[in-house]
Design an enzyme around this catalytic site. Structure first.
Site, PDB file in Angstrom:
ATOM      1  N   ASN A  11      90.254  51.424  19.621  1.00  0.00           N
ATOM      2  CA  ASN A  11      90.999  51.597  18.370  1.00  0.00           C
ATOM      3  C   ASN A  11      90.721  53.016  17.865  1.00  0.00           C
ATOM      4  O   ASN A  11      89.638  53.286  17.351  1.00  0.00           O
ATOM      5  CB  ASN A  11      90.512  50.540  17.363  1.00  0.00           C
ATOM      6  CG  ASN A  11      91.077  50.755  15.970  1.00  0.00           C
ATOM      7  OD1 ASN A  11      92.014  51.536  15.776  1.00  0.00           O
ATOM      8  ND2 ASN A  11      90.508  50.068  14.996  1.00  0.00           N
ATOM      9  N   TRP A  12      91.693  53.875  18.034  1.00  0.00           N
ATOM     10  CA  TRP A  12      91.483  55.285  17.658  1.00  0.00           C
ATOM     11  C   TRP A  12      91.555  55.514  16.147  1.00  0.00           C
ATOM     12  O   TRP A  12      91.206  56.588  15.672  1.00  0.00           O
ATOM     13  CB  TRP A  12      92.513  56.174  18.375  1.00  0.00           C
ATOM     14  CG  TRP A  12      92.166  56.438  19.811  1.00  0.00           C
ATOM     15  CD1 TRP A  12      91.286  55.730  20.593  1.00  0.00           C
ATOM     16  CD2 TRP A  12      92.669  57.496  20.636  1.00  0.00           C
ATOM     17  NE1 TRP A  12      91.220  56.290  21.845  1.00  0.00           N
ATOM     18  CE2 TRP A  12      92.055  57.368  21.900  1.00  0.00           C
ATOM     19  CE3 TRP A  12      93.586  58.534  20.430  1.00  0.00           C
ATOM     20  CZ2 TRP A  12      92.322  58.244  22.955  1.00  0.00           C
ATOM     21  CZ3 TRP A  12      93.858  59.403  21.481  1.00  0.00           C
ATOM     22  CH2 TRP A  12      93.230  59.256  22.724  1.00  0.00           C
ATOM     23  N   GLU A  98      89.824  47.386   7.779  1.00  0.00           N
ATOM     24  CA  GLU A  98      90.274  48.573   7.029  1.00  0.00           C
ATOM     25  C   GLU A  98      91.678  48.359   6.462  1.00  0.00           C
ATOM     26  O   GLU A  98      92.046  48.981   5.455  1.00  0.00           O
ATOM     27  CB  GLU A  98      90.199  49.809   7.946  1.00  0.00           C
ATOM     28  CG  GLU A  98      88.745  50.223   8.168  1.00  0.00           C
ATOM     29  CD  GLU A  98      88.466  50.944   9.481  1.00  0.00           C
ATOM     30  OE1 GLU A  98      89.412  51.425  10.119  1.00  0.00           O
ATOM     31  OE2 GLU A  98      87.275  51.011   9.855  1.00  0.00           O
ATOM     32  N   GLU A 166      84.544  41.293  13.961  1.00  0.00           N
ATOM     33  CA  GLU A 166      84.018  42.596  13.564  1.00  0.00           C
ATOM     34  C   GLU A 166      83.321  42.479  12.211  1.00  0.00           C
ATOM     35  O   GLU A 166      83.987  42.544  11.162  1.00  0.00           O
ATOM     36  CB  GLU A 166      85.158  43.618  13.446  1.00  0.00           C
ATOM     37  CG  GLU A 166      85.902  43.859  14.737  1.00  0.00           C
ATOM     38  CD  GLU A 166      86.540  45.243  14.765  1.00  0.00           C
ATOM     39  OE1 GLU A 166      86.242  46.000  15.688  1.00  0.00           O
ATOM     40  OE2 GLU A 166      87.315  45.566  13.852  1.00  0.00           O
ATOM     41  N   GLY A 172      81.547  51.381  12.212  1.00  0.00           N
ATOM     42  CA  GLY A 172      81.356  52.804  11.942  1.00  0.00           C
ATOM     43  C   GLY A 172      80.007  53.143  11.330  1.00  0.00           C
ATOM     44  O   GLY A 172      79.804  54.262  10.861  1.00  0.00           O
ATOM     45  N   GLY A 232      85.795  51.410  18.231  1.00  0.00           N
ATOM     46  CA  GLY A 232      86.365  52.469  17.411  1.00  0.00           C
ATOM     47  C   GLY A 232      85.904  53.831  17.888  1.00  0.00           C
ATOM     48  O   GLY A 232      86.409  54.389  18.865  1.00  0.00           O
ATOM     49  N   GLY A 233      84.904  54.380  17.202  1.00  0.00           N
ATOM     50  CA  GLY A 233      84.447  55.746  17.459  1.00  0.00           C
ATOM     51  C   GLY A 233      84.211  56.085  18.920  1.00  0.00           C
ATOM     52  O   GLY A 233      84.612  57.155  19.394  1.00  0.00           O
TER      53      GLY A 233
HETATM   54  P1  PGA Z   1      83.454  51.381  15.430  1.00  0.00           P
HETATM   55  O1  PGA Z   1      84.805  50.663  14.946  1.00  0.00           O
HETATM   56  O2  PGA Z   1      83.299  51.074  16.919  1.00  0.00           O
HETATM   57  O3  PGA Z   1      83.652  52.822  15.165  1.00  0.00           O
HETATM   58  O4  PGA Z   1      82.340  50.773  14.638  1.00  0.00           O
HETATM   59  C1  PGA Z   1      85.186  49.415  15.454  1.00  0.00           C
HETATM   60  C2  PGA Z   1      86.481  48.969  14.820  1.00  0.00           C
HETATM   61  O5  PGA Z   1      86.665  49.175  13.613  1.00  0.00           O
HETATM   62  O6  PGA Z   1      87.368  48.416  15.499  1.00  0.00           O
END
Ligand code: PGA
Length: 249
Positions: A11-12, A98, A166, A172, A232-233
């Site tokens: 997930n960018w 988010e 999650e 993050g 994500g990251g």
């Molecule tokens: P993260 O994000 O790996 O940067 O913690 C995961 C996500 O929100 O899907």
């Protein structure tokens, strides 16, 4: 518990410019050496067509990060699942925390988006997860059960569906739950889905997401009931993303 083929979805979020296409090309190259794991990238909408071209002929899937529930119409700034499908996408993330927190998306909105994804032939990746306050109050399993009940359409019994657990406090932040905490939630999700969908629950892959990195992927990806990761990251760099995928393979 059945072992399902794992899926690692990147997930960018709101990251990535045209220059990031070199990472996609590196992912395509690196993925050739991997087997036994499915990969997918969810770039921002501005890059989705270019990423679709870069992925052509590769086994890496493509997804959107969100969609509107309607097919088309006067919804400035929104993107329909049909539009995502038109670019070649096969997945769409819905109900990311988010979106739930920053855009006021309720379980009902998330369920409508997931149904719209089915309509367009996309597999939704439906996200659920508790806040730190909810965990501290001992409400985690009740919160997840409520989100599953409200966000997952009945059609999940017969249509490809992915769910991502999650914990909001792990996204993050570099913090991850213990393997025991992940195992507890995933076992509860399996039980809830079996109760609702019976044997059809077997077809629903359950990802873990939140600060998955090359360093912790092997441990997290081998927790019973975890069928992959929503990353994500660490999905922005081909090297990290491929290491996480290799930890699943
Ligand atoms: P993260 O994000 O790996 O940067 O913690 C995961 C996500 O929100 O899907």
């Amino acid at each position: 518990m059945t072992t399902r083929r794992k899926l690692v979805a990147g997930n960018w979020k709101m990251n990535g410019l045209k220059a990031s296409l070199s990472e996609v090309r590196a992912m395509v190259d690196g993925a050739k050496a991997l087997s036994g794991v499915d990969l997918s990238i969810c770039p921002p909408a501005t890059l989705i067509s270019a990423v679709a071209s870069a992925l052509e002929g590769s086994a890496i899937g493509l997804g959107g990060q969100d969609c509107h529930a309607e097919r088309s119409g006067a919804f400035t700034g929104d993107i329909s699942p049909e539009m995502l499908a038109d670019t070649g996408a096969g997945f769409v993330i819905v109900g990311h925390s988010e979106r739930r927190a920053g855009h006021g998306e309720t379980d009902a909105v998330v369920a409508a988006k997931a149904s719209a994804a089915y309509r367009a032939g996309l597999t939704p990746i439906i996200c659920v997860g508790e806040s730190l306050e909810q965990r501290d109050r001992g409400e985690t399993l009740a919160v997840i059960a409520g989100q599953l009940a409200g966000s997952i359409p009945d059609a999940a019994a017969t249509t490809p569906t992915v769910i991502a657990y999650e914990p909001i406090w792990a996204i993050g932040t570099g913090r991850t739950p213990t393997t025991a905490q992940v195992a507890e939630v995933h076992a509860a999700m399996v039980a809830t889905l079996q109760q609702r969908f019976g044997a059809a629950a077997e077809g629903i892959r359950l990802l873990y997401g939140g600060s998955v990195k090359p360093e912790n992927a092997r441990e997290l990806m081998h927790v019973p009931g975890v069928d992959g990761a929503l990353v994500g990251g660490a999905s922005l760099k081909a090297g990290d993303f491929l290491k996480i995928a290799a930890a699943c393979a």
